[in-house]
Design an enzyme around this catalytic site. Structure first.
Site, PDB file in Angstrom:
ATOM      1  N   SER A  11      41.954   1.972   9.467  1.00  0.00           N
ATOM      2  CA  SER A  11      41.339   0.940   8.640  1.00  0.00           C
ATOM      3  C   SER A  11      42.104   0.778   7.339  1.00  0.00           C
ATOM      4  O   SER A  11      42.792   1.700   6.891  1.00  0.00           O
ATOM      5  CB  SER A  11      39.896   1.354   8.329  1.00  0.00           C
ATOM      6  OG  SER A  11      39.316   0.465   7.404  1.00  0.00           O
ATOM      7  N   ASN A  13      40.114  -0.617   4.855  1.00  0.00           N
ATOM      8  CA  ASN A  13      38.940  -0.963   4.055  1.00  0.00           C
ATOM      9  C   ASN A  13      38.431   0.296   3.336  1.00  0.00           C
ATOM     10  O   ASN A  13      37.857   1.185   3.958  1.00  0.00           O
ATOM     11  CB  ASN A  13      37.873  -1.549   4.999  1.00  0.00           C
ATOM     12  CG  ASN A  13      36.617  -1.973   4.284  1.00  0.00           C
ATOM     13  OD1 ASN A  13      36.272  -1.411   3.249  1.00  0.00           O
ATOM     14  ND2 ASN A  13      35.922  -2.954   4.835  1.00  0.00           N
ATOM     15  N   ASP A  71      34.938  -1.199  14.407  1.00  0.00           N
ATOM     16  CA  ASP A  71      34.931  -2.637  14.201  1.00  0.00           C
ATOM     17  C   ASP A  71      33.479  -2.989  13.974  1.00  0.00           C
ATOM     18  O   ASP A  71      32.588  -2.575  14.724  1.00  0.00           O
ATOM     19  CB  ASP A  71      35.496  -3.405  15.398  1.00  0.00           C
ATOM     20  CG  ASP A  71      35.758  -4.859  15.006  1.00  0.00           C
ATOM     21  OD1 ASP A  71      36.395  -5.082  13.955  1.00  0.00           O
ATOM     22  OD2 ASP A  71      35.316  -5.772  15.718  1.00  0.00           O
ATOM     23  N   GLY A 157      31.385  -5.419   1.101  1.00  0.00           N
ATOM     24  CA  GLY A 157      31.224  -6.548   2.032  1.00  0.00           C
ATOM     25  C   GLY A 157      29.937  -7.338   1.831  1.00  0.00           C
ATOM     26  O   GLY A 157      29.620  -7.799   0.725  1.00  0.00           O
TER      27      GLY A 157
HETATM   28  P1  ITT Z   1      39.490  -2.656   8.944  1.00  0.00           P
HETATM   29  O1  ITT Z   1      39.611  -3.574  10.136  1.00  0.00           O
HETATM   30  O2  ITT Z   1      40.801  -2.444   8.250  1.00  0.00           O
HETATM   31  O3  ITT Z   1      38.728  -1.407   9.246  1.00  0.00           O
HETATM   32  P2  ITT Z   1      37.848  -4.749   7.866  1.00  0.00           P
HETATM   33  O4  ITT Z   1      37.160  -4.962   6.553  1.00  0.00           O
HETATM   34  O5  ITT Z   1      38.776  -5.832   8.353  1.00  0.00           O
HETATM   35  O6  ITT Z   1      38.602  -3.357   7.810  1.00  0.00           O
HETATM   36  P3  ITT Z   1      36.264  -5.169  10.238  1.00  0.00           P
HETATM   37  O7  ITT Z   1      37.361  -5.862  10.921  1.00  0.00           O
HETATM   38  O8  ITT Z   1      35.459  -4.155  10.993  1.00  0.00           O
HETATM   39  O9  ITT Z   1      36.757  -4.408   8.937  1.00  0.00           O
HETATM   40  O10 ITT Z   1      35.318  -6.278   9.626  1.00  0.00           O
HETATM   41  C1  ITT Z   1      34.038  -6.003   9.279  1.00  0.00           C
HETATM   42  C2  ITT Z   1      33.602  -6.848   8.125  1.00  0.00           C
HETATM   43  O11 ITT Z   1      32.158  -6.872   8.229  1.00  0.00           O
HETATM   44  C3  ITT Z   1      33.938  -6.176   6.799  1.00  0.00           C
HETATM   45  O12 ITT Z   1      35.062  -6.718   6.196  1.00  0.00           O
HETATM   46  C4  ITT Z   1      32.681  -6.409   5.976  1.00  0.00           C
HETATM   47  O13 ITT Z   1      32.804  -7.616   5.293  1.00  0.00           O
HETATM   48  C5  ITT Z   1      31.575  -6.535   7.021  1.00  0.00           C
HETATM   49  N1  ITT Z   1      30.849  -5.249   7.119  1.00  0.00           N
HETATM   50  C6  ITT Z   1      30.953  -4.297   8.082  1.00  0.00           C
HETATM   51  N2  ITT Z   1      30.166  -3.248   7.815  1.00  0.00           N
HETATM   52  C7  ITT Z   1      29.565  -3.531   6.640  1.00  0.00           C
HETATM   53  C8  ITT Z   1      28.662  -2.839   5.821  1.00  0.00           C
HETATM   54  O14 ITT Z   1      28.236  -1.620   6.115  1.00  0.00           O
HETATM   55  N3  ITT Z   1      28.250  -3.435   4.701  1.00  0.00           N
HETATM   56  C9  ITT Z   1      28.686  -4.660   4.363  1.00  0.00           C
HETATM   57  N4  ITT Z   1      29.560  -5.373   5.056  1.00  0.00           N
HETATM   58  C10 ITT Z   1      29.996  -4.817   6.207  1.00  0.00           C
END
Ligand code: ITT
Length: 197
Positions: A11, A13, A71, A157
């Site tokens: 990730s 994030n 994801d 997020g």
């Molecule tokens: P990685 O793929 O690099 O792990 P990403 O942010 O792109 O990071 P995802 O593709 O899994 O992650 O996208 C999930 C999105 O959904 C993330 O960017 C957040 O905006 C949202 N999200 C997921 N879990 C969350 C949470 O616990 N609280 C708030 N928003 C969340």
């Protein structure tokens, strides 16, 4: 029981990385960048499982040590499950700069204007790769509603716009401990911990 492990999180994030470190606290969670790895994965799957598996598998092939990936995303009932697997890219397309989290939250609130059914849920599909032939998957959800406006500064997020009726607060207004107890990621991590233990 599996001994202490260093696990690389597939990730970029940091919000997720903080949660994983809390959730799998018997192990050390590191990001690819901490090992000098520039990890980018093109999430073009049609399901959370496809994307989570793809991220974990791709990074495992590079590092050959335990890898975990998630994801995740937000599914809104009145929007037919959107933004769903596109949660991270909501409102963005290849030709424009990716929106920031506050911009995505504003977009979601604008799409929800005058909609009374505010039911929504987060999904987290988590994949733990121990080696090429040993991996575990858990997928969980966290139910709530889309708030009328953003509130709170914790989490990341969509947390400021995700209202938890039982608490009368958004996911960004509750503490880390509460979020871990209720959240999609907390529940999935507890399932995977059972395998590790
Ligand atoms: P990685 O793929 O690099 O792990 P990403 O942010 O792109 O990071 P995802 O593709 O899994 O992650 O996208 C999930 C999105 O959904 C993330 O960017 C957040 O905006 C949202 N999200 C997921 N879990 C969350 C949470 O616990 N609280 C708030 N928003 C969340």
């Amino acid at each position: 029981m599996l001994d202490y492990m260093e696990i690389i999180l597939a990730s970029n994030n940091p919000g997720k990385a903080r949660e994983f470190s809390r959730l799998l606290k018997n192990h050390t969670i590191i990001l690819p960048a901490e090992r000098g790895i520039d990890f980018e994965y093109n999430e073009n799957g049609v399901s959370f499982l496809e994307n989570a598996f793809g991220k974990a598998n791709e990074l495992y092939k590079l590092v050959k040590i335990p890898v975990i990936a998630d994801d995740s995303g937000l599914c809104v009932e009145a929007l037919n499950g959107e933004p769903g697997v596109f949660s991270a890219r909501y409102g963005s397309d290849a030709s424009v700069k990716k929106l920031t989290s506050p911009e995505r939250n504003d977009l979601l609130l604008s799409r929800m204007q005058n909609i009374s059914n505010r039911r929504a849920f987060f999904v987290c599909c988590m994949v733990l790769f121990l080696d090429t032939y040993r991996f575990y998957v858990a997928q969980e959800i966290f139910c709530g509603e889309i708030a009328q406006g953003p509130a709170g500064t914790n989490g990341f997020g969509y947390d400021p716009v995700f209202y938890i009726p039982g608490y009368g607060k958004t996911a960004a207004q509750i503490g880390d401990h509460e979020k871990d107890k209720l959240s999609h990621r907390g529940k999935a991590a507890r399932q995977l911990s059972k395998f590790l233990e």
